[in-house]
Scaffold this motif. Structure first.
Motif, PDB file in Angstrom:
ATOM      1  N   ALA A 132      -0.646   4.817 -16.855  1.00  0.00           N
ATOM      2  CA  ALA A 132       0.082   4.326 -15.719  1.00  0.00           C
ATOM      3  C   ALA A 132      -0.719   4.100 -14.274  1.00  0.00           C
ATOM      4  O   ALA A 132      -0.494   3.200 -13.673  1.00  0.00           O
ATOM      5  CB  ALA A 132       1.563   4.740 -15.784  1.00  0.00           C
ATOM      6  N   TYR A 133      -0.954   5.319 -14.074  1.00  0.00           N
ATOM      7  CA  TYR A 133      -1.642   5.276 -12.587  1.00  0.00           C
ATOM      8  C   TYR A 133      -2.918   4.245 -12.634  1.00  0.00           C
ATOM      9  O   TYR A 133      -3.044   3.625 -11.499  1.00  0.00           O
ATOM     10  CB  TYR A 133      -2.209   6.986 -12.358  1.00  0.00           C
ATOM     11  N   LEU A 158       2.941  10.073  -9.552  1.00  0.00           N
ATOM     12  CA  LEU A 158       2.321  10.060 -11.123  1.00  0.00           C
ATOM     13  C   LEU A 158       1.290  11.056 -11.362  1.00  0.00           C
ATOM     14  O   LEU A 158       1.453  11.597 -12.485  1.00  0.00           O
ATOM     15  CB  LEU A 158       1.882   8.623 -11.277  1.00  0.00           C
ATOM     16  N   ILE A 159       0.501  11.139 -10.321  1.00  0.00           N
ATOM     17  CA  ILE A 159      -0.626  12.346 -10.831  1.00  0.00           C
ATOM     18  C   ILE A 159       0.057  13.655 -10.880  1.00  0.00           C
ATOM     19  O   ILE A 159      -0.383  14.710 -11.805  1.00  0.00           O
ATOM     20  CB  ILE A 159      -1.699  12.207  -9.776  1.00  0.00           C
ATOM     21  N   THR A 160       0.866  13.886  -9.747  1.00  0.00           N
ATOM     22  CA  THR A 160       1.728  15.330  -9.781  1.00  0.00           C
ATOM     23  C   THR A 160       2.573  15.440 -11.078  1.00  0.00           C
ATOM     24  O   THR A 160       2.172  16.432 -11.651  1.00  0.00           O
ATOM     25  CB  THR A 160       2.797  15.315  -8.658  1.00  0.00           C
ATOM     26  N   GLN A 169       0.776  -1.178   0.121  1.00  0.00           N
ATOM     27  CA  GLN A 169       0.003  -0.146   0.072  1.00  0.00           C
ATOM     28  C   GLN A 169       0.894   1.310   0.184  1.00  0.00           C
ATOM     29  O   GLN A 169       0.556   2.193  -0.986  1.00  0.00           O
ATOM     30  CB  GLN A 169      -1.017  -0.146   1.340  1.00  0.00           C
ATOM     31  N   ARG A 170       1.930   1.239   1.136  1.00  0.00           N
ATOM     32  CA  ARG A 170       2.538   2.611   0.935  1.00  0.00           C
ATOM     33  C   ARG A 170       3.341   2.948  -0.550  1.00  0.00           C
ATOM     34  O   ARG A 170       3.210   3.956  -0.600  1.00  0.00           O
ATOM     35  CB  ARG A 170       3.688   2.383   2.178  1.00  0.00           C
ATOM     36  N   LEU A 171       3.808   1.939  -1.100  1.00  0.00           N
ATOM     37  CA  LEU A 171       4.494   2.043  -2.071  1.00  0.00           C
ATOM     38  C   LEU A 171       3.667   2.603  -3.252  1.00  0.00           C
ATOM     39  O   LEU A 171       3.963   3.376  -4.036  1.00  0.00           O
ATOM     40  CB  LEU A 171       5.246   0.605  -2.596  1.00  0.00           C
ATOM     41  N   PHE A 172       2.494   2.009  -3.398  1.00  0.00           N
ATOM     42  CA  PHE A 172       1.454   2.287  -4.291  1.00  0.00           C
ATOM     43  C   PHE A 172       1.022   3.855  -4.036  1.00  0.00           C
ATOM     44  O   PHE A 172       0.526   4.418  -5.235  1.00  0.00           O
ATOM     45  CB  PHE A 172       0.388   1.276  -4.429  1.00  0.00           C
ATOM     46  N   VAL A 173       0.808   4.047  -2.876  1.00  0.00           N
ATOM     47  CA  VAL A 173       0.112   5.502  -2.697  1.00  0.00           C
ATOM     48  C   VAL A 173       1.222   6.499  -2.902  1.00  0.00           C
ATOM     49  O   VAL A 173       0.873   7.418  -3.701  1.00  0.00           O
ATOM     50  CB  VAL A 173      -0.382   5.581  -1.117  1.00  0.00           C
TER      51      VAL A 173
END
Lengths: 68, 149
Positions: free
Chosen positions: B130-131, B109-111, B99-103
């Motif tokens: 990709a996100y 990615l969004i930024t 979870q931590r890695l993905f978050v």
């Protein structure tokens, strides 16, 4: 790991929610423990045993644990 | 539980700052302060994406603030939230599904997509793609571990 949680819970007429709240876990964790899908940590095993006033060995079955 | 109540108060302050920044961002976006990019179709899509992002941030943070305020007023709700956050099975599932890695990667990615959107349309859509793929993998892993544990 096999346990007597369900049996003890029914004997004492306690719901999964009540037990979960008392030992500080979610109801789903209690369900998983009862279905033998999840093995409780030492702390949780101690809390559950203490809740029922029994020892860890009396609640959890360690016969499947292999000796090295 | 007192320590947790203090933690919740800090979170409320932090969330309020995020909500305020997102509101400013949303208003700026509505008035076109962030500048215009590409052709009309892409421009509309990109500004809509930014507005949507800010709107999600505002709604999400306000929802959490209300939840935490309710928890501070009612000890039962506070205990429930504490248990949900500190449940050992949930923590193990989150750990196993990364979870931590993905978050963290999701935020990056969004930024990056928002910044890249001003320069290249292709990079913007690639990063969003990709996100989305990453979210699908994460949610699938989480569902798998929830089912097996």
């Amino acid at each position: 790991m096999r346990s007597r949680i369900k049996e003890l819970r029914k004997k004492n007429k306690i719901s999964q929610d009540e037990l979960a709240m008392s030992v500080g876990v979610t109801r789903q964790t209690i369900t998983s423990l009862e279905c033998e899908k999840y093995t409780a940590s030492l702390v949780l095993a101690y809390k559950i045993s203490k809740y029922f006033g029994l020892t860890i060995e009396e609640v959890f079955d360690f016969s499947d644990v292999e000796d090295f | 539980m007192e320590k947790y109540a203090k933690k919740l108060k800090i979170r409320i302050v932090f969330m309020s700052i995020i909500a305020l920044c997102a509101t400013i961002g949303f208003i700026c976006g509505a008035f076109g302060v962030f500048g215009e990019v590409g052709n009309e179709g892409y421009r509309d899509f990109f500004s809509g994406f930014q507005s949507g992002l800010f709107a999600v941030l505002i709604v999400g943070t306000v929802f959490k603030i209300v939840r935490y305020i309710r928890a501070l007023k009612n000890t039962d709700i506070c205990k429930k939230i504490f248990i949900c956050e500190n449940d050992e099975r949930t923590m193990l599932i989150n750990e196993k599904s990364g979870q931590r890695l993905f978050v963290c990667c999701g935020y990056v990615l969004i930024t990056a997509a928002v910044v890249a959107g001003y320069f290249s349309r292709t990079v913007f859509f690639s990063l969003i793609g990709a996100y989305i793929l990453m979210e699908i993998v994460f949610l699938s892993l989480k569902a798998y571990y929830r089912h097996t544990m």
